[in-house]
Scaffold this active site. Sequence first.
Site, short mmCIF file in Angstrom:
data_model
loop_
_atom_site.label_atom_id
_atom_site.label_comp_id
_atom_site.label_asym_id
_atom_site.label_seq_id
_atom_site.Cartn_x
_atom_site.Cartn_y
_atom_site.Cartn_z
N SER A 91 3.66 -2.43 10.20
CA SER A 91 5.11 -2.50 10.39
C SER A 91 5.72 -3.82 9.95
CB SER A 91 5.47 -2.18 11.85
OG SER A 91 5.10 -0.86 12.18
N GLY A 93 3.05 -1.27 4.25
CA GLY A 93 3.07 0.16 3.96
C GLY A 93 4.48 0.62 3.66
N GLY A 94 5.15 1.16 4.66
CA GLY A 94 6.47 1.78 4.48
C GLY A 94 7.47 0.90 3.73
N ASN A 125 0.86 -1.19 0.00
CA ASN A 125 0.00 0.00 0.00
C ASN A 125 0.90 1.23 0.00
OD1 ASN A 125 -1.80 2.05 0.45
ND2 ASN A 125 -2.40 1.40 2.51
N TRP A 126 0.92 1.91 -1.14
CA TRP A 126 1.82 3.07 -1.26
C TRP A 126 1.29 4.30 -0.55
CZ3 TRP A 126 3.39 3.05 -7.20
CH2 TRP A 126 4.10 1.86 -7.47
N LYS A 127 0.02 4.28 -0.14
CA LYS A 127 -0.60 5.44 0.49
C LYS A 127 -0.42 6.66 -0.43
CE LYS A 127 -0.10 3.10 4.83
NZ LYS A 127 0.04 3.12 6.28
N HIS A 165 -9.47 1.05 4.76
CA HIS A 165 -8.17 1.18 5.45
C HIS A 165 -8.35 2.05 6.70
CE1 HIS A 165 -4.05 2.36 6.31
NE2 HIS A 165 -3.72 1.23 5.72
N GLU A 202 -6.68 4.41 7.85
CA GLU A 202 -6.49 5.86 7.62
C GLU A 202 -7.77 6.46 7.02
OE1 GLU A 202 -2.82 5.39 5.51
OE2 GLU A 202 -1.90 4.77 7.41
N GLU A 249 -5.15 -5.12 10.37
CA GLU A 249 -4.10 -4.13 10.62
C GLU A 249 -4.37 -3.44 11.95
OE1 GLU A 249 -2.13 -2.76 6.74
OE2 GLU A 249 -3.96 -1.62 6.89
N GLY A 303 2.76 2.09 10.82
CA GLY A 303 3.71 3.19 10.70
C GLY A 303 4.43 3.54 11.98
P1 13P Z 1 3.22 0.22 7.68
O1 13P Z 1 3.72 -1.07 7.06
O2 13P Z 1 3.98 1.42 7.23
O3 13P Z 1 3.11 0.10 9.16
O4 13P Z 1 1.74 0.45 7.12
C1 13P Z 1 0.81 -0.58 7.21
C2 13P Z 1 -0.38 -0.22 6.43
O5 13P Z 1 -1.16 0.63 6.80
C3 13P Z 1 -0.61 -0.94 5.14
O6 13P Z 1 -1.89 -0.70 4.66
#
Ligand code: 13P
Length: 243
Positions: A202, A223-224, A10-12, A96, A98, A166, A172
Amino acid sequence: MAIASLIAGNWKMFKGPAEATSFVSALSPAVAAAANELDVVVCPPPVSLGAALQAGAANVQVFAQNVHWAEAGAFTGEVSVSMLVELGVAGTLVGHSERRQLFGETDETTAARMVAARAGGLQVIACVGELEAEREAGETEAVLERQVGALADAADDLDGLVVAYEPVWAIGTGRVATVEQAQEAHAVVRRILPVPVLYGGSVKPDNAHELLGMPDVDGALVGGASLDVASFAAVCAAGARSS
Ligand code: 13P
């Protein structure tokens, strides 16, 4: 046999079109071996979906990060299922954390997005997970029952549906759920909705193999660590590795 079935990045709100094309072009050979054993997915922002697809990587699927439930209409800032299908997008995230925390998504809007996406032929990764305060209050199971229950009530059939667990406190933050916490939550999800369950929060190359080795962890939503070709390829390789 691979220990995971799907690894999604997920590149956000990162990577514009030019970067999306070069990233997918570089990712494709880097995941060549892993993609023989599991599905590799990237979820770029909407303006970069076309560019990611144009990279033409047969072993990297492209999913959106969200989709609206209506076919068309006065919904400023939203994108419909048919628009994504026209581009060639294969699936989408919905719900998600967020979106839920920052943009007012609810269990109901998440379910409506899921239903529309499935009806239009998109695969769906529906995201669930508890807040830190909810975990500390011992409410994790109840939160998951509510969130996953809303999906289960709305889903016509379970084909093409995946849930991502999640825990919000692990997103994050560098704090990752223990394998026992992940396994326990995944078992709750799967009791209500018998579909593949990804873990997110993470996930990094150095913890992926252990997490993905748990019996009810079928993959990862990253994510990251998905923003860098080498680290995302390493997570994919960890999922492809036999335990
Ligand atoms: P991180 O891997 O950066 O913690 O993000 C997880 C995430 O929200 C994937 O959708």
